[in-house]
Scaffold this active site. Structure first.
Site, short mmCIF file in Angstrom:
data_model
loop_
_atom_site.label_atom_id
_atom_site.label_comp_id
_atom_site.label_asym_id
_atom_site.label_seq_id
_atom_site.Cartn_x
_atom_site.Cartn_y
_atom_site.Cartn_z
CG HIS A 18 32.30 35.99 35.51
ND1 HIS A 18 32.66 35.79 34.20
CD2 HIS A 18 32.34 37.35 35.68
CE1 HIS A 18 32.88 36.94 33.60
NE2 HIS A 18 32.71 37.91 34.49
CE LYS A 65 31.49 45.78 27.52
NZ LYS A 65 31.33 45.48 28.94
NE ARG A 77 38.51 41.38 37.20
CZ ARG A 77 38.13 41.53 35.94
NH1 ARG A 77 38.49 40.65 35.05
NH2 ARG A 77 37.41 42.57 35.58
CB SER A 133 35.06 37.70 29.26
OG SER A 133 34.21 37.47 30.36
P1 ADP Z 1 30.99 44.10 33.06
O1 ADP Z 1 31.05 44.39 31.59
O2 ADP Z 1 29.70 44.49 33.69
O3 ADP Z 1 32.18 44.55 33.85
P2 ADP Z 1 32.04 41.39 33.35
O4 ADP Z 1 31.40 40.11 32.89
O5 ADP Z 1 33.34 41.74 32.77
O6 ADP Z 1 30.93 42.48 33.11
O7 ADP Z 1 32.20 41.38 34.94
C1 ADP Z 1 31.08 41.26 35.80
C2 ADP Z 1 31.56 41.43 37.23
O8 ADP Z 1 32.40 40.32 37.59
C3 ADP Z 1 32.41 42.69 37.47
O9 ADP Z 1 32.11 43.20 38.74
C4 ADP Z 1 33.83 42.18 37.41
O10 ADP Z 1 34.72 42.97 38.18
C5 ADP Z 1 33.66 40.79 38.03
N1 ADP Z 1 34.70 39.87 37.59
C6 ADP Z 1 35.12 39.64 36.33
N2 ADP Z 1 36.11 38.72 36.31
C7 ADP Z 1 36.33 38.35 37.60
C8 ADP Z 1 37.25 37.47 38.26
N3 ADP Z 1 38.18 36.80 37.59
N4 ADP Z 1 37.18 37.34 39.60
C9 ADP Z 1 36.25 38.05 40.30
N5 ADP Z 1 35.38 38.94 39.75
C10 ADP Z 1 35.40 39.08 38.42
#
Ligand code: ADP
Length: 163
Positions: A20, A44, A95, A133
């Protein structure tokens, strides 16, 4: 006079990872202002409260001196938040191929609500593609050091939580 170009990066960030953070850093170079938006989703199950998730993000923003980035949380529709805060872009990270389907549905649903807001997808750096996460939590639960995968405050909190 130059118009400020504001982008919102929404997500669960439960908790924020270096994947992130990389997206946040890159977005901060593309837009005048970036708002990292912690989504509050009552359906969630949460690992950390929105307040704590914001605290982790605020600390990472400060540590990395990202002066045009702020963090907020919201329990409504992201596009509505964008309208209120004059943001014309939504950033998401991609990803692997499996992210695409979810992101496509997310973007098209939001476009249905307000098609003036543009989606910008940033590809994850290859070293971050495996970071999520949930994978961080799994590692931390099994006492594997995650300090190279998350901002400092997150790895410290996880170490304390699962010791
Ligand atoms: P959500 O529940 O909205 O998917 P996340 O916190 O899991 O929330 O992810 C938020 C955004 O960040 C999403 O677009 C996800 O694809 C992106 N994301 C999550 N992990 C990574 C990573 N390792 N590298 C790049 N983008 C990421």
């Amino acid at each position: 006079m130059n118009k400020e170009i504001i982008a919102v990066y929404p997500g669960s960030f439960d908790p924020i990872t270096n994947g992130h953070l990389d997206i946040i850093k890159r977005a901060s170079r593309l837009f005048s202002k970036v708002i990292v938006l912690v989504a509050i989703n009552e359906n969630k199950s949460e690992r950390f409260t929105p307040i704590l998730r914001k605290e982790f993000i605020d600390s990472a923003i400060k540590e990395n001196n990202l002066t045009n980035v702020t963090c907020d949380y919201y329990n409504g529709l992201t596009v509505k938040y964008c309208e209120i805060h004059n943001a014309s872009y939504i950033i998401r990270g991609l990803r692997v191929v499996s992210d695409f389907e979810y992101e496509w549905a997310y973007a098209t649903t939001n476009e249905y609500i307000d098609n003036n807001i543009e989606f910008v997808f940033l590809m994850a750096k290859k070293e971050n593609t495996f970071i999520s996460s949930s994978s961080i939590i799994e590692l931390a639960k099994n006492h594997i050091d995650v300090s190279k995968l998350t901002p400092k405050l997150v790895s410290e909190k996880l170490k304390e939580k699962y010791k």
